[in-house]
Structure formats: structure tokens, C-alpha cells
Design an enzyme around this catalytic site. Structure first.
Site, PDB file in Angstrom:
ATOM      1  CD  GLU A   1      27.852  50.074  29.439  1.00 20.33           C
ATOM      2  OE1 GLU A   1      27.777  50.545  30.579  1.00 20.33           O
ATOM      3  OE2 GLU A   1      28.326  48.945  29.210  1.00 20.33           O
TER       4      GLU A   1
ATOM      5  CB  CYS B   1      42.423  40.524  46.548  1.00 21.51           C
ATOM      6  SG  CYS B   1      40.983  41.360  47.243  1.00 21.51           S
TER       7      CYS B   1
ATOM      8  CB  CYS C   1      37.763  35.087  47.797  1.00 22.67           C
ATOM      9  SG  CYS C   1      36.929  36.590  48.336  1.00 22.67           S
TER      10      CYS C   1
ATOM     11  CB  CYS D   1      38.820  35.825  42.912  1.00 23.40           C
ATOM     12  SG  CYS D   1      39.230  37.476  42.349  1.00 23.40           S
TER      13      CYS D   1
ATOM     14  CB  CYS E   1      34.316  40.671  43.160  1.00 20.31           C
ATOM     15  SG  CYS E   1      34.849  41.597  44.607  1.00 20.31           S
TER      16      CYS E   1
HETATM   17 FE1  SF4 Z   1      36.753  40.255  45.236  1.00 19.86          FE
HETATM   18 FE2  SF4 Z   1      39.214  40.197  46.225  1.00 19.86          FE
HETATM   19 FE3  SF4 Z   1      37.553  38.190  46.702  1.00 19.86          FE
HETATM   20 FE4  SF4 Z   1      38.532  38.587  44.271  1.00 19.86          FE
HETATM   21  S1  SF4 Z   1      39.683  38.032  46.096  1.00 19.86           S
HETATM   22  S2  SF4 Z   1      36.424  38.095  44.796  1.00 19.86           S
HETATM   23  S3  SF4 Z   1      38.613  40.808  44.176  1.00 19.86           S
HETATM   24  S4  SF4 Z   1      37.347  40.276  47.381  1.00 19.86           S
END
Ligand code: SF4
Length: 354
Positions: free
Chosen positions: A38, A213, A204, A207, A197
Site C-alpha cells: 500500500e 451508475c 462503461c 462495467c 472506471c
Molecule cells: Fe465508472 Fe459508472 Fe462507467 Fe462503471 S458505469 S465505468 S462506474 S462511470
């Protein structure tokens, strides 16, 4: 706001199937390894950290070994990772763990934060990975993911807005089966920020939380996180006195702990060429050889470095050095000494061409 349980459950599921699993600091609940990774990962890319992490663990298998090492050796191994205050804090933290906590890292995020160099997010990462504590991290990747998911309107250059986002981050944590879900969730939300992201052009379509989102629903995820105050880059010019003996040894001085290259050994540094010249007798000034200046890029600063070589005669190099903080160091020392990366590179390149 998106459903907290829906978010964390999706992240946990996605992490199992798509998250990163093979980084060397994963699949462990050893707080020493997690803490080391970390600290190294703060402001440094995974690909760069991999080698350093392996070398550190090979040399210091336990926190007690690290605590017992001289600071110079730790700075030497850290050389090239930048942000050297991290290495000094790393060493102080290891000594606190060894001397004040019997060689064991404290068992909660709250107590971990009492250690040098361990902020709330690092403490939370260690506590969630190693102890499954229900506590939220908020590093750069996670700020981005959570501010997009919730279309968080607050300006994250303000502390009170960061605290508000931290409250949201806490509300979104898993609530069940924490032993398994907390480490997975913490890793998952980090992985999502690092791989899907991303700052620019988030993926997206791939995602796992796209359907909840809010930033995506608005059609403008890249508007988040909101930050009005941008860090401005600055520039600094430095003249370097490169005093060299006939055997190739160079004069290096240990820099003050604070400021640029704090605590590292370096060629004597001057703000201007005039200042450098004023520290030398006339007969040496005329023998200086100026190398072409070059720019070394730090995260928020460009350094314009102008090295001036001074080849010393045998009698001159036997005379007292340039300051109490320095000494002559030969080629073998450059490998193990904590040196700023551009200085090490310059010295090594010259040694190769001689
Ligand atoms: Fe990021 Fe939302 Fe796109 Fe997912 S949907 S990659 S959380 S902006």
C-alpha cells in the site's frame, strides 16, 4: 443514491470472476506485506512497484528485519520510486511496530492510523484485507468510482466534500459475511477504478455496476469527480557540482530530510550557477566542465538540472571535502546508496563510457 447492497454485492461478484488475483501482495492476510504494498502503491503504478516489492521482501522478510536495517539501506532500495518521505516513514513505522507493538501490526484501522505514514485510507486497506474490518478506503481510484456511481456533486478539492464522500463510501460497504466480502469488496472497488472506471474513457460497457451508475445515466461520467482546484506544475532549476577523483569516486552529500530528494545522497546542489561558482576557489572555477542541462520530470514539478564536472587533482581530493554532510563514494557504493534516480543514471552512464 444507488442501492448500497446492490453495489457491494455486484463488486464482490465481479471481483471473484474479473478482478486482479495474481499480484504478489494479494492472497495474503499478512499486514506487513499489505502495508508494504500500500505504501509503495501510493503515487506509483503497479508495474513499477512489482520489482521493488519483491526486492524489499527478499531483503526484509519481516517488519522486524526492516526496523533493524539502517535508514540508508532502506533509502537505497527505495531509490527510483520517488516521494522519499514514504521511505523514511516506512522505516519509522517498522521501528514503531517492532518497538511499541511487539513486532505485530495493530489490529484495527483506528490503531493503525497512529503509525507514521499510515493515513486513514491505508489503515482501512490493511484492516479490511487482513482483519476483514468493515471500514472504507478512499484512494484516488475509489474516489473516482464512487463519485461517478453517485454523481457526487461536491468539489473534492474541499476537505468537507471528501468527508461526505467517505460517509457514502462507508454506507456502501458490504454488511454480511464480512470475513470473505470485505477483502473482496476492497480489492474489487480498487480494481474497477484501475481497469474499467479509468480517468479518461471509462469502459462503461464492461462495467458490472453500469445499471446503477448515476454518472453513466447522466451520460457524462467523466464529469466526476468534480475538482475545481487543479494542482499547478512548477519548474525549478538546479546546478549540480560533480566533483570527481581520478579513481572515479564522486563527492556526495546527504540532503536534509525535508524538501526535494530529502534524506538522499546527492551531488552538491545549488540554486544557480553563480552560487555554485562562489563555493569554489578561482583555480577550480576555470576548470569546470558544463554538461548539457536536462529536464527531470517529477509529478508536480519539472527540474532543470545543470551538472558541472570538476576533475580534482590527487592533492585537491585529499584536502577536506565540500561539507560535513558528504564523503567520496566509488562506483560500488552507487548501487546501494539512496540516490535520486537522475543522479544515479548520470553517474552510471559516465562510468560506462570511461
Ligand atoms: Fe465508472 Fe459508472 Fe462507467 Fe462503471 S458505469 S465505468 S462506474 S462511470
Amino acid at each position: 443514491m444507488s442501492s448500497a447492497s446492490g453495489f457491494s454485492a455486484r463488486i464482490v461478484r465481479w471481483q471473484k470472476s474479473h478482478g486482479r488475483h495474481s499480484l504478489p501482495w494479494q492472497n495474503t492476510r499478512d499486514p506487513y506485506r499489505v502495508w508494504l504494498s500500500e505504501i509503495m502503491l501510493q503515487q506509483t503504478q503497479v508495474a513499477t512497484v512489482l520489482d521493488y516489492y519483491t526486492r524489499f521482501l527478499a531483503r526484509f522478510p519481516t517488519v522486524v528485519d526492516l526496523a533493524a536495517a539502517p535508514l540508508d539501506e532502506v533509502l537505497g532500495l527505495w531509490s527510483g520510486l520517488g516521494y522519499y518521505s514514504r521511505a523514511r516513514n516506512l522505516h519509522r513505522c517498522a521501528q514503531d511496530v517492532a518497538n511499541l507493538h511487539g513486532g505485530q501490526f495493530p489490529p484495527t484501522a483506528e490503531l493503525l492510523q497512529t503509525l507514521p505514514g499510515v493515513g486513514p485510507s491505508t489503515a482501512a486497506a490493511i484492516a479490511s484485507f487482513c482483519y476483514s474490518e468493515r471500514v472504507a478506503i478512499l484512494d484516488g481510484n475509489v474516489k473516482r468510482v464512487l463519485s461517478r456511481i453517485t454523481a457526487f456533486p461536491g468539489d473534492l478539492s474541499e476537505g468537507k466534500q471528501v468527508r461526505a464522500l467517505w460517509d457514502i463510501a462507508t454506507a456502501m460497504l458490504p454488511r454480511r459475511n464480512l470475513l470473505d466480502t470485505m477483502p473482496r469488496y476492497t480489492q474489487g472497488v480498487m480494481d474497477l477504478g484501475a481497469t474499467i472506471c479509468t480517468t479518461r474513457q471509462p469502459a462503461c460497457q464492461q462495467c458490472p455496476v453500469q445499471s446503477i451508475c448515476e454518472g453513466f445515466a447522466l451520460g457524462a461520467p467523466e464529469r466526476f469527480p468534480v475538482k475545481t482546484r487543479k494542482l499547478r506544475r512548477s519548474a525549478m532549476a538546479l546546478s549540480l557540482l560533480w566533483a570527481e577523483r581520478a579513481d572515479g569516486a564522486v563527492w556526495l552529500e546527504r540532503r536534509a530530510d525535508s524538501g526535494i530528494w530529502g534524506g538522499l545522497y546527492c551531488l552538491p546542489v545549488f540554486g544557480t550557477e553563480e552560487e555554485l561558482l562562489s563555493n569554489l576557489p578561482k583555480r577550480q572555477q576555470s576548470r569546470l566542465h558544463a554538461f548539457p542541462p536536462f529536464v527531470h520530470v517529477l509529478t508536480h514539478k519539472d527540474l532543470r538540472l545543470s551538472p558541472m564536472l570538476l576533475a580534482l587533482t590527487a592533492s585537491e581530493s585529499k584536502a577536506a571535502g565540500f561539507s560535513d554532510e558528504g564523503a567520496w563514494f566509488g562506483r560500488a557504493d552507487w548501487e546501494v546508496l539512496g540516490l535520486p534516480a537522475p543522479i544515479r543514471k548520470m553517474l552510471v552512464q559516465r562510468a560506462r563510457t570511461q
